[in-house]
Scaffold this motif. Structure first.
Motif, PDB file in Angstrom:
ATOM      1  N   VAL A   1       6.747  -4.088   1.825  1.00 30.50           N
ATOM      2  CA  VAL A   1       7.465  -3.525   2.953  1.00 30.50           C
ATOM      3  C   VAL A   1       7.968  -2.121   2.621  1.00 30.50           C
ATOM      4  O   VAL A   1       8.525  -1.890   1.546  1.00 30.50           O
ATOM      5  N   GLY A   2       7.751  -1.191   3.532  1.00 35.80           N
ATOM      6  CA  GLY A   2       8.241   0.174   3.358  1.00 35.80           C
ATOM      7  C   GLY A   2       7.403   1.059   2.471  1.00 35.80           C
ATOM      8  O   GLY A   2       7.712   2.238   2.306  1.00 35.80           O
ATOM      9  N   GLU A   3       6.330   0.521   1.885  1.00 38.62           N
ATOM     10  CA  GLU A   3       5.461   1.297   0.993  1.00 38.62           C
ATOM     11  C   GLU A   3       4.053   1.402   1.584  1.00 38.62           C
ATOM     12  O   GLU A   3       3.571   0.471   2.230  1.00 38.62           O
ATOM     13  N   ASP A   4       3.400   2.550   1.364  1.00 37.04           N
ATOM     14  CA  ASP A   4       2.024   2.716   1.835  1.00 37.04           C
ATOM     15  C   ASP A   4       1.083   1.801   1.058  1.00 37.04           C
ATOM     16  O   ASP A   4       1.133   1.752  -0.173  1.00 37.04           O
ATOM     17  N   ALA A   5       0.232   1.075   1.772  1.00 35.71           N
ATOM     18  CA  ALA A   5      -0.830   0.273   1.166  1.00 35.71           C
ATOM     19  C   ALA A   5      -2.157   0.935   1.537  1.00 35.71           C
ATOM     20  O   ALA A   5      -2.361   1.322   2.692  1.00 35.71           O
TER      21      ALA A   5
ATOM     22  N   GLY B   1      10.283  -5.183   0.258  1.00 36.65           N
ATOM     23  CA  GLY B   1      10.300  -3.862  -0.355  1.00 36.65           C
ATOM     24  C   GLY B   1      11.381  -3.733  -1.417  1.00 36.65           C
ATOM     25  O   GLY B   1      11.942  -4.723  -1.889  1.00 36.65           O
ATOM     26  N   LYS B   2      11.689  -2.503  -1.765  1.00 42.54           N
ATOM     27  CA  LYS B   2      12.686  -2.223  -2.794  1.00 42.54           C
ATOM     28  C   LYS B   2      14.083  -2.552  -2.271  1.00 42.54           C
ATOM     29  O   LYS B   2      14.371  -2.445  -1.082  1.00 42.54           O
ATOM     30  N   ALA B   3      14.964  -2.931  -3.194  1.00 42.62           N
ATOM     31  CA  ALA B   3      16.345  -3.252  -2.833  1.00 42.62           C
ATOM     32  C   ALA B   3      17.031  -2.043  -2.213  1.00 42.62           C
ATOM     33  O   ALA B   3      16.871  -0.906  -2.678  1.00 42.62           O
ATOM     34  N   ASP B   4      17.792  -2.296  -1.139  1.00 39.80           N
ATOM     35  CA  ASP B   4      18.470  -1.220  -0.418  1.00 39.80           C
ATOM     36  C   ASP B   4      19.942  -1.607  -0.243  1.00 39.80           C
ATOM     37  O   ASP B   4      20.258  -2.617   0.397  1.00 39.80           O
ATOM     38  N   ALA B   5      20.839  -0.806  -0.808  1.00 43.61           N
ATOM     39  CA  ALA B   5      22.257  -1.149  -0.798  1.00 43.61           C
ATOM     40  C   ALA B   5      22.813  -1.268   0.616  1.00 43.61           C
ATOM     41  O   ALA B   5      23.609  -2.169   0.910  1.00 43.61           O
ATOM     42  N   SER B   6      22.400  -0.378   1.521  1.00 45.96           N
ATOM     43  CA  SER B   6      22.983  -0.360   2.861  1.00 45.96           C
ATOM     44  C   SER B   6      22.657  -1.607   3.672  1.00 45.96           C
ATOM     45  O   SER B   6      23.334  -1.909   4.660  1.00 45.96           O
ATOM     46  N   ASN B   7      21.627  -2.352   3.281  1.00 45.27           N
ATOM     47  CA  ASN B   7      21.268  -3.588   3.976  1.00 45.27           C
ATOM     48  C   ASN B   7      21.662  -4.844   3.203  1.00 45.27           C
ATOM     49  O   ASN B   7      21.548  -5.959   3.724  1.00 45.27           O
TER      50      ASN B   7
ATOM     51  N   ASP C   1      15.881  -5.519   1.458  1.00 44.94           N
ATOM     52  CA  ASP C   1      15.155  -4.248   1.424  1.00 44.94           C
ATOM     53  C   ASP C   1      15.561  -3.376   2.616  1.00 44.94           C
ATOM     54  O   ASP C   1      16.450  -3.733   3.395  1.00 44.94           O
ATOM     55  N   GLU C   2      14.910  -2.233   2.772  1.00 43.86           N
ATOM     56  CA  GLU C   2      15.305  -1.281   3.803  1.00 43.86           C
ATOM     57  C   GLU C   2      15.058  -1.782   5.224  1.00 43.86           C
ATOM     58  O   GLU C   2      15.592  -1.230   6.195  1.00 43.86           O
TER      59      GLU C   2
END
Length: 231
Positions: free
Chosen positions: A29-33, A111-117, A142-143
């Protein structure tokens, strides 16, 4: 002198066209594949020119758009960016027909861990009592708000209005994207509970908490007055 002739092959034949790349199997999630399509004609000769009608789409928890770049040499660079986790079917076609091995099975992970979520909840963020253990749980997301489902992130908890050492703050990594936090407030009154992920405040942090007075403890209860000395 003999002049060598270059014989141009036929147009793309979907059943012989191929695709390769990590994006045909998994994505985040959130990254180009990414993946690449190579076109071949009916005789399995590489098509050395562009212009083929190459399309691709993912179907599953979400419909995901695939960007396709014609490189002009018979190959096509493809990429997409998913927003929801789950299992998808990736259909790749040339001239409206599936290429070799299409549709592909793709697993989209968080995706990568996101503090705001990232969130926290539990009794320790409501109205704990002085002297009692105050637990709560942090869930790393994640985001896009998907739980990451794995541990290893840096979760830090501090208190304003209490002595951190006396409060005995403990953070346990459950290895599934959640963290059990427990502290013991030592005195009543307003405090702030600061929860950070990689030094960034998580959602709603700092938390404003009102610590209630604890249960009476005979060892700490006192009595005074003249009646204790004479009557």
């Amino acid at each position: 002198a003999k002049i060598p002739l270059e014989i141009e092959g036929g147009g793309p034949f979907a059943g012989n066209c191929t695709a390769e790349g990590e994006g045909l199997k998994k994505a985040q999630v959130g990254e180009d594949a990414e993946f690449k399509v190579t076109t071949f004609d009916e005789e399995e000769n590489p098509v050395k020119r562009g212009g083929a009608d190459v399309t691709a789409k993912l179907s599953g928890p979400d419909d995901i758009e695939v960007d396709i770049e014609d490189k002009g040499d018979g190959t096509y660079d493809c990429k997409y960016k998913p927003t929801k986790i789950g299992d998808y079917d990736l259909e790749v076609q040339v001239d409206g027909e599936n290429i070799k091995d299409s549709p592909f099975k793709v697993e989209v992970s968080p995706g990568k861990a996101d503090a705001s979520n990232t969130t926290a909840e539990g009794p320790g963020l409501e109205n704990p009592s002085a002297g009692d253990k105050a637990p709560f749980v942090v869930t790393v997301k994640d985001e896009e708000g998907n739980p990451v489902g794995k541990g290893g992130d840096d979760i830090k908890v501090t208190l304003d209005g209490q002595d951190d050492d006396d409060a005995d703050i403990n953070v346990k990594d459950n290895d599934d994207g959640t963290y059990d936090v427990e502290y013991t407030p030592t005195k009543p009154g307003p405090i702030k509970v600061n929860v950070k992920l990689d030094d960034d405040d998580i959602k709603d942090s700092p938390f404003d908490i009102e610590v209630k007075a604890g249960k009476p403890d005979p060892k700490n209860c006192t009595a005074e007055g003249e009646g204790l000395e004479k009557a």
